[in-house]
Scaffold this motif. Structure first.
Motif, PDB file in Angstrom:
ATOM      1  N   SER A   1      45.286  94.215  -2.191  1.00 55.07           N
ATOM      2  CA  SER A   1      44.150  94.357  -3.103  1.00 55.07           C
ATOM      3  C   SER A   1      44.234  95.604  -3.976  1.00 55.07           C
ATOM      4  O   SER A   1      43.446  95.754  -4.909  1.00 55.07           O
ATOM      5  CB  SER A   1      42.836  94.358  -2.318  1.00 55.07           C
TER       6      SER A   1
ATOM      7  N   THR B   1      43.266  88.374  -2.127  1.00 55.63           N
ATOM      8  CA  THR B   1      41.989  88.165  -1.459  1.00 55.63           C
ATOM      9  C   THR B   1      41.942  89.003  -0.188  1.00 55.63           C
ATOM     10  O   THR B   1      42.949  89.595   0.225  1.00 55.63           O
ATOM     11  CB  THR B   1      41.808  86.690  -1.080  1.00 55.63           C
TER      12      THR B   1
ATOM     13  N   THR C   1      29.398  91.252   3.869  1.00 58.18           N
ATOM     14  CA  THR C   1      30.434  91.736   2.972  1.00 58.18           C
ATOM     15  C   THR C   1      30.222  93.221   2.683  1.00 58.18           C
ATOM     16  O   THR C   1      29.137  93.768   2.908  1.00 58.18           O
ATOM     17  CB  THR C   1      30.400  90.975   1.637  1.00 58.18           C
TER      18      THR C   1
ATOM     19  N   GLY D   1      40.431  92.004 -13.327  1.00 59.37           N
ATOM     20  CA  GLY D   1      39.737  91.911 -12.050  1.00 59.37           C
ATOM     21  C   GLY D   1      39.912  93.116 -11.158  1.00 59.37           C
ATOM     22  O   GLY D   1      39.369  93.153 -10.051  1.00 59.37           O
TER      23      GLY D   1
ATOM     24  N   ARG E   1      40.998  95.642  -6.245  1.00 55.73           N
ATOM     25  CA  ARG E   1      40.458  94.372  -6.733  1.00 55.73           C
ATOM     26  C   ARG E   1      38.983  94.243  -6.362  1.00 55.73           C
ATOM     27  O   ARG E   1      38.612  94.296  -5.185  1.00 55.73           O
ATOM     28  CB  ARG E   1      41.273  93.207  -6.175  1.00 55.73           C
TER      29      ARG E   1
ATOM     30  N   SER F   1      36.871  91.707  -6.428  1.00 54.50           N
ATOM     31  CA  SER F   1      36.379  90.493  -5.773  1.00 54.50           C
ATOM     32  C   SER F   1      36.375  90.600  -4.251  1.00 54.50           C
ATOM     33  O   SER F   1      35.554  89.951  -3.586  1.00 54.50           O
ATOM     34  CB  SER F   1      37.206  89.283  -6.207  1.00 54.50           C
TER      35      SER F   1
ATOM     36  N   GLY G   1      33.189  91.249  -2.192  1.00 56.34           N
ATOM     37  CA  GLY G   1      32.233  90.179  -1.957  1.00 56.34           C
ATOM     38  C   GLY G   1      32.699  89.157  -0.941  1.00 56.34           C
ATOM     39  O   GLY G   1      32.050  88.122  -0.770  1.00 56.34           O
ATOM     40  N   GLU G   2      33.811  89.429  -0.248  1.00 60.64           N
ATOM     41  CA  GLU G   2      34.336  88.503   0.750  1.00 60.64           C
ATOM     42  C   GLU G   2      34.025  88.999   2.160  1.00 60.64           C
ATOM     43  O   GLU G   2      33.949  90.203   2.410  1.00 60.64           O
ATOM     44  CB  GLU G   2      35.847  88.355   0.582  1.00 60.64           C
TER      45      GLU G   2
END
Length: 231
Positions: free
Chosen positions: A40, A47, A104, A128, A161, A163, A166-167
């Motif tokens: 990341s 991811t 998260t 991103g 990263r 995103s 939010g995982e």
């Protein structure tokens, strides 16, 4: 009996390099350690699952079950990577995310009773990724050290990263393995109140008089805590 090996996992905008002071202190204590770089932090799409995979692969290279240590965001990563994994002897969370099911990094920060201003320092890029504004990083990450101490570390901060914040972890390794939480009482990213909520899930809690980067300001105390469980 030989101590357990240690695998160190960096937080957002960091890298394996961030553990340098802690690794030096561990070496002085006779504790072997390895630090990994997470996908990341790189330019290729990635991811949380990719970060977790890299940690699991590193654990497979260890010659014995390891003490798995995560800082900040990577608490989510070590939680996921340690689930169902007999290559883990103990989990150590360094002012890190310690999530329940579905939680998260972003959601936990949003629930913080003392919200961080770190979001104001995040600069999103078109691909991103994100970087940190140096002044904001100094304010929120390095509030417990001098500008002179923090300057060379801030220069090393890279990308992360967005995103993955939010995982959530697919499973909770902290429910399977013994764990220690290092709670930082001057933290401006995850407030002490938020950390206490997360730390209540750990088997042991140690308080450090530090901000969010104790890897710089309190490396010997971190090494002592890791060495205690590695032995």
């Amino acid at each position: 009996m030989s101590p357990s090996p240690v695998l160190l996992v960096h937080g957002a905008w960091g890298g394996a390099w961030a553990w340098g002071f802690v690794q030096a202190a561990l070496e002085e204590r006779g504790i072997p350690s390895v630090a990994v770089d997470l996908p990341s932090r790189g330019t290729a799409p990635s991811t949380l699952a990719d970060d977790s995979r890299v940690v699991r692969e590193a654990l497979e290279q260890m010659d014995a079950p390891a003490v798995l240590v995560g800082h900040s965001y990577s608490g989510e990563v070590i939680t996921d990577a340690s689930a169902g994994n007999d290559g883990v002897a103990h989990l150590v969370y360094v002012c890190a995310v310690l999530p329940e099911v579905g939680e998260t990094t972003l959601g936990l920060m949003g629930s913080d009773p003392t919200p961080s201003t770190l979001g104001e320092a995040i600069r999103a890029t078109d691909d991103g990724l994100s970087t940190l504004d140096p002044d904001g990083a100094r304010r929120d990450l390095f509030n417990d050290v001098s500008a002179e101490q923090s300057a060379p570390i801030i220069e090393l901060l890279g990308t992360h990263r967005l995103s993955v914040f939010g995982e959530s972890a697919s499973a909770l390794g902290w429910k399977e393995h013994p764990s220690t939480y290092l709670l930082t009482t001057q933290d401006r990213v995850f407030s002490p109140e938020l950390q206490r909520t997360m730390a209540a899930r750990a088997g042991n809690v140690i308080q450090l008089d530090a901000g969010h980067i104790p890897l710089l300001s309190r490396p010997t105390e971190i090494a002592d805590a890791i060495a205690a469980v590695a032995r």
